[in-house]
Design an enzyme around this catalytic site. Structure first.
Site, PDB file in Angstrom:
ATOM      1  N   CYS A 124      25.862  39.483  46.409  1.00 44.50           N
ATOM      2  CA  CYS A 124      26.224  40.730  47.104  1.00 44.50           C
ATOM      3  C   CYS A 124      25.999  41.998  46.293  1.00 44.50           C
ATOM      4  CB  CYS A 124      27.658  40.680  47.620  1.00 44.50           C
ATOM      5  SG  CYS A 124      28.890  40.472  46.341  1.00 44.50           S
ATOM      6  N   CYS A 132      26.442  38.149  50.654  1.00 45.53           N
ATOM      7  CA  CYS A 132      26.443  37.175  49.564  1.00 45.53           C
ATOM      8  C   CYS A 132      25.359  36.108  49.726  1.00 45.53           C
ATOM      9  CB  CYS A 132      27.819  36.523  49.459  1.00 45.53           C
ATOM     10  SG  CYS A 132      29.148  37.720  49.275  1.00 45.53           S
ATOM     11  N   LYS A 197      38.516  31.426  48.585  1.00 43.84           N
ATOM     12  CA  LYS A 197      38.313  32.870  48.534  1.00 43.84           C
ATOM     13  C   LYS A 197      38.395  33.405  49.950  1.00 43.84           C
ATOM     14  CE  LYS A 197      35.004  36.435  47.247  1.00 43.84           C
ATOM     15  NZ  LYS A 197      33.743  36.743  46.553  1.00 43.84           N
ATOM     16  N   ARG A 219      32.422  39.868  55.897  1.00 46.93           N
ATOM     17  CA  ARG A 219      32.236  38.559  55.282  1.00 46.93           C
ATOM     18  C   ARG A 219      33.055  37.449  55.962  1.00 46.93           C
ATOM     19  NH1 ARG A 219      29.489  40.971  51.328  1.00 46.93           N
ATOM     20  NH2 ARG A 219      30.456  42.083  49.581  1.00 46.93           N
ATOM     21  N   LYS A 250      41.905  33.192  45.535  1.00 42.50           N
ATOM     22  CA  LYS A 250      41.640  34.623  45.468  1.00 42.50           C
ATOM     23  C   LYS A 250      41.761  35.248  46.849  1.00 42.50           C
ATOM     24  CE  LYS A 250      37.873  37.752  44.654  1.00 42.50           C
ATOM     25  NZ  LYS A 250      36.448  37.922  44.514  1.00 42.50           N
ATOM     26  N   SER A 276      41.015  43.665  42.832  1.00 47.72           N
ATOM     27  CA  SER A 276      40.967  45.116  42.693  1.00 47.72           C
ATOM     28  C   SER A 276      42.034  45.854  43.510  1.00 47.72           C
ATOM     29  CB  SER A 276      39.578  45.614  43.081  1.00 47.72           C
ATOM     30  OG  SER A 276      39.240  45.209  44.389  1.00 47.72           O
ATOM     31  N   TYR A 315      42.523  42.940  36.009  1.00 45.97           N
ATOM     32  CA  TYR A 315      42.104  44.224  35.435  1.00 45.97           C
ATOM     33  C   TYR A 315      43.186  44.785  34.517  1.00 45.97           C
ATOM     34  CZ  TYR A 315      38.732  43.583  39.141  1.00 45.97           C
ATOM     35  OH  TYR A 315      37.762  43.040  39.942  1.00 45.97           O
TER      36      TYR A 315
HETATM   37  C1  PBG Z   1      31.474  38.788  44.800  1.00 39.18           C
HETATM   38  C2  PBG Z   1      32.874  39.112  44.436  1.00 39.18           C
HETATM   39  C3  PBG Z   1      33.792  39.990  45.046  1.00 39.18           C
HETATM   40  C4  PBG Z   1      34.922  40.012  44.230  1.00 39.18           C
HETATM   41  C5  PBG Z   1      34.681  39.143  43.183  1.00 39.18           C
HETATM   42  N1  PBG Z   1      33.429  38.579  43.345  1.00 39.18           N
HETATM   43  C6  PBG Z   1      33.632  40.863  46.219  1.00 39.18           C
HETATM   44  C7  PBG Z   1      33.600  40.338  47.580  1.00 39.18           C
HETATM   45  O1  PBG Z   1      33.643  39.142  47.827  1.00 39.18           O
HETATM   46  O2  PBG Z   1      33.473  41.182  48.441  1.00 39.18           O
HETATM   47  C8  PBG Z   1      36.169  40.842  44.442  1.00 39.18           C
HETATM   48  C9  PBG Z   1      37.025  41.063  43.239  1.00 39.18           C
HETATM   49  C10 PBG Z   1      38.022  42.130  43.349  1.00 39.18           C
HETATM   50  O3  PBG Z   1      38.314  42.676  44.433  1.00 39.18           O
HETATM   51  O4  PBG Z   1      38.579  42.477  42.298  1.00 39.18           O
HETATM   52  N2  PBG Z   1      31.297  38.067  45.945  1.00 39.18           N
END
Ligand code: PBG
Length: 328
Positions: A124, A132, A197, A219, A250, A276, A315
């Site tokens: 991505c 992705c 995820k 997604r 996650k 994040s 973080y």
């Molecule tokens: C890549 C990925 C993402 C995150 C980690 N690896 C973004 C997504 O899936 O959109 C997000 C991590 C975060 O929000 O700190 N696919």
């Protein structure tokens, strides 16, 4: 005599800091932390990511400084994300030996050979459409994407990555990557699979940080649906069957039940990604003095560990390592 009040007084175990610390059931350690970093091309670049105060996009020279500081604080592993020079439909830079991630791996391993370098295996950040996987007939095509994910993982291993972490949520990605790594001679490279995820609103700030927002749609066709927990167990089970060495849930905070269920059910090391949006919420509220940022951060990370995570991708890693050092 039955064990109850007034013989039993649980407050005895809370009377002072010494006794509280002695009976404390969950302890954070700097060994738990994996510190995510955003790497970009150029020199002397340290560009702020507005929704993530304290986290910047770093050019290689700045990256080395940042990883050095993390290492001095006792942090032993980092997770790399890259911002490529150019994006295209196939995310070519993700699997090019001169790609930003491959460069970053080499400079970190050269400066700090003991730092564990984990790399995100996904497309991505590298595709112009921000998805992705590969687009075919307007859909994210699973099977043709596997080949590219395998190529990315091998290319990262060749550059010196210690652990590869597939996060694209394509079916069969762990098997494809395991097979490709083995065929290339990397039989000892572990896979940390982003197994459960979820398609989450909590990734908003990351998509600013990595410039990876999907240019159409979202997604939800490949990442998990937030209401599902039994399906998360199936995802983890399949990843283990396909060869995952470490599994992940996650995001973390809104999914503590998933972490806890995974811990009960599986013996594999379990990582949780404190994403994040979870970071941004704490920072924004603390900035306004609506919460005590340090206290809430410690409470959140402790909760994720208490739920059953062995590893915390966060973080907050550097600031917490600093607070923990102060406290010793
Ligand atoms: C890549 C990925 C993402 C995150 C980690 N690896 C973004 C997504 O899936 O959109 C997000 C991590 C975060 O929000 O700190 N696919």
């Amino acid at each position: 005599m039955t064990a109850r009040f007034p013989n039993v007084r649980l407050r005895r175990l809370r009377d002072n800091a010494g006794i509280r610390r002695m009976v404390q059931e969950t302890r954070l350690s700097v060994d738990d932390f994996i510190y995510p970093l955003f790497v970009t091309h150029g020199r002397d670049v340290r560009s702020e990511i507005p929704p993530m105060p304290g986290i910047d996009q770093l050019s290689l020279d700045q990256l080395i400084q940042e990883v050095g500081e993390a290492s001095d604080l006792g942090i032993k592993s980092v997770l790399l994300f890259g911002i490529p020079a150019a994006k295209d439909p196939e995310g070519t830079e993700a699997y090019s030996p001169g790609g930003i991630i491959q460069e970053a791996i080499r400079v970190i391993k050269q400066a700090l050979p003991d730092m564990l370098v984990i790399t995100d295996v996904c497309l991505c950040e590298f595709t112009d459409h921000g998805h992705c996987g590969i687009i075919q007939d307007g859909r994210i095509d699973n099977d043709s994407t596997l080949e590219l994910l395998a190529k990315i993982a091998v290319c990262q291993a060749e550059a010196g990555a210690d652990i590869v972490a597939p996060s694209a949520m394509m079916d069969g990605q762990v098997r494809a990557i395991r097979t490709a790594l083995d065929d290339a001679g990397y039989v000892d490279k572990p896979i940390m699979a982003y197994s459960a995820k979820y398609a989450s609103g909590f990734y908003g700030p990351f998509r600013v940080a990595a410039d990876s927002a999907p240019q159409f749609g979202d997604r939800t066709g490949y990442q998990m649906d937030p209401p599902d927990i039994r399906q998360a167990m199936r995802e983890i089970e399949l990843d283990i069957e396909e060869g995952a060495d470490i599994v992940m849930v996650k995001p973390a905070l809104a999914y503590l039940d998933v972490i806890s269920a995974a811990r009960e059910r599986f013996d594999h090391p379990l990582a949780a990604y404190n994403v994040s949006g979870e970071y941004s919420m704490v920072k924004a509220a603390a900035e306004n003095e609506w919460i005590d940022g340090r206290r809430v951060t410690m409470e959140i990370l402790t909760a994720i560990k208490r739920a059953g995570a062995d590893m915390l991708i966060t973080y907050h890693a550097k600031e917490v390592a600093r607070w923990m050092a102060e406290r010793e």
